[in-house]
Design a protein around this motif. Structure first.
Motif, PDB file in Angstrom:
ATOM      1  N   UNK A 188      30.295   8.877  22.108  1.00 26.09           N
ATOM      2  CA  UNK A 188      30.355  10.325  22.122  1.00 26.09           C
ATOM      3  C   UNK A 188      29.295  10.837  21.144  1.00 26.09           C
ATOM      4  N   UNK A 189      28.183  11.347  21.669  1.00 25.55           N
ATOM      5  CA  UNK A 189      27.079  11.814  20.839  1.00 25.55           C
ATOM      6  C   UNK A 189      27.208  13.317  20.623  1.00 25.55           C
ATOM      7  N   UNK A 190      27.464  13.699  19.408  1.00 23.51           N
ATOM      8  CA  UNK A 190      27.675  15.097  19.083  1.00 23.51           C
ATOM      9  C   UNK A 190      26.668  15.501  18.019  1.00 23.51           C
TER      10      UNK A 190
ATOM     11  N   UNK B  95      28.814  16.126  24.720  1.00 22.84           N
ATOM     12  CA  UNK B  95      29.721  17.193  25.137  1.00 22.84           C
ATOM     13  C   UNK B  95      29.304  18.614  24.811  1.00 22.84           C
ATOM     14  N   UNK B  96      28.524  18.803  23.783  1.00 25.11           N
ATOM     15  CA  UNK B  96      28.199  20.182  23.407  1.00 25.11           C
ATOM     16  C   UNK B  96      26.721  20.537  23.519  1.00 25.11           C
TER      17      UNK B  96
ATOM     18  N   UNK C  92      24.597  20.906  26.089  1.00 24.16           N
ATOM     19  CA  UNK C  92      24.254  21.946  27.060  1.00 24.16           C
ATOM     20  C   UNK C  92      24.839  23.287  26.662  1.00 24.16           C
ATOM     21  N   UNK C  93      26.044  23.277  26.121  1.00 24.14           N
ATOM     22  CA  UNK C  93      26.652  24.515  25.652  1.00 24.14           C
ATOM     23  C   UNK C  93      25.833  25.097  24.500  1.00 24.14           C
ATOM     24  N   UNK C  94      25.439  24.255  23.570  1.00 24.05           N
ATOM     25  CA  UNK C  94      24.630  24.681  22.437  1.00 24.05           C
ATOM     26  C   UNK C  94      23.306  25.291  22.910  1.00 24.05           C
ATOM     27  N   UNK C  95      22.631  24.596  23.827  1.00 24.16           N
ATOM     28  CA  UNK C  95      21.358  25.102  24.353  1.00 24.16           C
ATOM     29  C   UNK C  95      21.565  26.415  25.105  1.00 24.16           C
ATOM     30  N   UNK C  96      22.678  26.538  25.811  1.00 28.84           N
ATOM     31  CA  UNK C  96      22.976  27.780  26.538  1.00 28.84           C
ATOM     32  C   UNK C  96      23.151  28.946  25.580  1.00 28.84           C
ATOM     33  N   UNK C  97      23.864  28.710  24.486  1.00 31.92           N
ATOM     34  CA  UNK C  97      24.076  29.772  23.501  1.00 31.92           C
ATOM     35  C   UNK C  97      22.750  30.188  22.882  1.00 31.92           C
ATOM     36  N   UNK C  98      21.918  29.215  22.525  1.00 31.88           N
ATOM     37  CA  UNK C  98      20.595  29.534  21.964  1.00 31.88           C
ATOM     38  C   UNK C  98      19.787  30.341  22.973  1.00 31.88           C
TER      39      UNK C  98
END
Length: 100
Positions: A15-17, A41-42, A44-50
């Motif tokens: 799990x790479x976080x 897990x995060x 794509x979500x992180x990139x989406x928020x940015x």
């Protein structure tokens, strides 16, 4: 870690976080260590928020950055508009026949 993965047996997942305890390593290196699956897990979500923050900042000044904007036809294809239009056509009522 490589020794542990090999000793446990079976299919191992890492799990790479980003910012987490497990270092984010390239997939090739993880595979060499014995991992068959890697989850991010995060990311794509992180990139989406940015991306959304940058787009909102651009909209506030009149236009989102070009590097965050796809051509409309490409966006439609990615989102699935062609399939939506096919479904719409399948159920369309001819204009000369009233809908029931």
């Amino acid at each position: 870690m490589q020794m542990i993965v090999r000793e446990v047996g079976g299919v191992q997942m890492v799990n790479c976080l980003a910012g987490g305890l497990t270092p984010v390593l390239p997939p090739v290196q993880l595979e060499a260590m014995g991992f068959k699956l890697a989850a991010y897990p995060l990311d794509l979500l992180n990139a989406s928020v940015v991306g959304m923050r940058l787009a909102l900042k651009g909209l506030a000044s009149g236009k989102p950055p070009d590097e965050l904007t796809l051509p409309f036809a490409e966006l439609q294809k990615i989102v699935g508009f062609p399939e939506y239009y096919d479904e719409e056509a399948r159920y369309r009522v001819p204009e000369d026949r009233p809908a029931t």
